[in-house]
Motif scaffolding. Sequence first.
Motif, PDB file in Angstrom:
ATOM      1  N   ALA A 190       0.778  -1.168   0.084  1.00 20.82           N
ATOM      2  CA  ALA A 190       0.087   0.092   0.166  1.00 20.82           C
ATOM      3  C   ALA A 190       1.031   1.162  -0.073  1.00 20.82           C
ATOM      4  N   TYR A 191       2.062   1.263   0.812  1.00 22.42           N
ATOM      5  CA  TYR A 191       2.764   2.258   0.571  1.00 22.42           C
ATOM      6  C   TYR A 191       3.433   2.561  -0.456  1.00 22.42           C
ATOM      7  N   GLN A 192       3.838   1.446  -1.242  1.00 23.47           N
ATOM      8  CA  GLN A 192       4.438   1.836  -2.623  1.00 23.47           C
ATOM      9  C   GLN A 192       3.440   2.284  -3.680  1.00 23.47           C
ATOM     10  N   ALA A 193       2.016   1.815  -3.319  1.00 25.34           N
ATOM     11  CA  ALA A 193       1.188   2.218  -4.334  1.00 25.34           C
ATOM     12  C   ALA A 193       0.780   3.583  -4.285  1.00 25.34           C
ATOM     13  N   LYS A 194       0.956   3.943  -3.107  1.00 29.23           N
ATOM     14  CA  LYS A 194       0.688   5.520  -2.779  1.00 29.23           C
ATOM     15  C   LYS A 194       1.807   6.341  -3.580  1.00 29.23           C
ATOM     16  N   GLU A 195       3.072   5.831  -3.375  1.00 34.62           N
ATOM     17  CA  GLU A 195       4.064   6.400  -3.898  1.00 34.62           C
ATOM     18  C   GLU A 195       4.008   6.359  -5.525  1.00 34.62           C
ATOM     19  N   LEU A 196       3.398   5.296  -6.122  1.00 32.60           N
ATOM     20  CA  LEU A 196       3.365   5.213  -7.405  1.00 32.60           C
ATOM     21  C   LEU A 196       1.902   5.796  -8.080  1.00 32.60           C
ATOM     22  N   ASN A 197       1.275   6.488  -7.262  1.00 35.65           N
ATOM     23  CA  ASN A 197       0.016   7.265  -7.436  1.00 35.65           C
ATOM     24  C   ASN A 197      -1.087   6.429  -8.057  1.00 35.65           C
ATOM     25  N   ILE A 198      -1.138   5.314  -7.458  1.00 34.83           N
ATOM     26  CA  ILE A 198      -2.374   4.348  -7.762  1.00 34.83           C
ATOM     27  C   ILE A 198      -3.413   4.767  -6.327  1.00 34.83           C
ATOM     28  N   ILE A 199      -2.805   5.170  -5.188  1.00 35.77           N
ATOM     29  CA  ILE A 199      -3.570   5.486  -4.073  1.00 35.77           C
ATOM     30  C   ILE A 199      -2.991   6.722  -3.754  1.00 35.77           C
ATOM     31  N   HIS A 200      -4.184   7.538  -3.257  1.00 32.54           N
ATOM     32  CA  HIS A 200      -4.075   8.677  -2.848  1.00 32.54           C
ATOM     33  C   HIS A 200      -3.835   9.007  -1.422  1.00 32.54           C
ATOM     34  N   LYS A 201      -4.530   8.239  -0.659  1.00 35.21           N
ATOM     35  CA  LYS A 201      -4.688   8.257   0.765  1.00 35.21           C
ATOM     36  C   LYS A 201      -4.595   6.974   1.383  1.00 35.21           C
ATOM     37  N   LEU A 202      -3.848   6.567   2.566  1.00 37.16           N
ATOM     38  CA  LEU A 202      -3.916   5.371   3.296  1.00 37.16           C
ATOM     39  C   LEU A 202      -4.625   5.670   4.698  1.00 37.16           C
ATOM     40  N   VAL A 203      -5.154   4.684   5.094  1.00 38.69           N
ATOM     41  CA  VAL A 203      -5.822   4.646   6.317  1.00 38.69           C
ATOM     42  C   VAL A 203      -5.272   3.625   7.198  1.00 38.69           C
ATOM     43  N   SER A 204      -5.380   3.543   8.460  1.00 38.83           N
ATOM     44  CA  SER A 204      -4.802   2.548   9.457  1.00 38.83           C
ATOM     45  C   SER A 204      -5.497   0.865   8.962  1.00 38.83           C
ATOM     46  N   THR A 205      -6.822   0.835   9.007  1.00 40.97           N
ATOM     47  CA  THR A 205      -7.342  -0.375   8.937  1.00 40.97           C
ATOM     48  C   THR A 205      -8.704  -0.316   7.919  1.00 40.97           C
ATOM     49  N   PRO A 206      -9.268  -1.278   7.402  1.00 37.54           N
ATOM     50  CA  PRO A 206     -10.445  -1.235   6.593  1.00 37.54           C
ATOM     51  C   PRO A 206     -11.765  -0.487   7.134  1.00 37.54           C
TER      52      PRO A 206
END
Length: 277
Positions: free
Chosen positions: A183-199
């Motif tokens: 998920a952290y890589q996906a954010k760096e790759l612009n696949i994801i804009h924001k991460l949250v702690s849990t579903p």
Amino acid sequence: MISNSSSTSPTPEKQGVLFHIDENGIATITLNRSEKKNAFDNHTIEALLAILQQLKESSEAKALVLRANGSHFSAGADLNWMQSLANFSMDENIKDAENLAELLHQLDTIPLPSIALVQGAAFGGALGLICCCDIAIASKDTLFCLSEVKLGLVPATIGPYVCRAMGQRQARRYMLTAELISAYQAKELNIIHKLVSTPHALAPCLQELLKQLSRNSPNAIREAKALCQLCESSLLDASLRKQTSELIAALRVSPEGQEGIGAFLDKRKPNWKISYD
């Protein structure tokens, strides 16, 4: 409320898709094949296409949320369905692939702000759905993968949207290696804009985003989305300069443009403010 289907065809729910619009105009599409890790087949694609067409014609929908039931967002294409396509002609296979390409196009260009909520795993074609949404939020334990080459395939129809999101250089790596993407890589790759702690934190984050959207002119949101697509597909030349100049000139004198400027100067809320709460 928009009808989910005609009386002569199976409902989206029977095809593994849930759909509703709430009283605030929030349209929610939920992938609902959790027993299959929300893998999609031709029936799912047809159901999603039908829903998106209804949303394009709807006057009550204000925003679109794409989510999934169960532990995973989507494992991508249903492999049993993919295997069965060997029994079909090349023309039938092309038509089938074109349906997925059309689904991605309709999701990408729908004139509503779209938000993807992602948990668990998002593999293969699921990345196409995510990259076609305007905003993508994922839990920190989500895993992504462009897994097609492991199966002797390529991420063909999703390729333009994935390459646009992460850039061709990064796409070359992940399409060729089929390695897992955190998920952290996906954010760096612009696949994801924001991460949250849990579903479980996806829903509160969604509400905050909807509140933010509610402060903005609905017409301006539609035009801003179209502007991004215009800029991506056009050369920065005299034609583009003319189109963008005409756009801002038209919006400045539009009812919502004048209302927004007036409300700001008067220090009041604009009359087009929508409640997404």
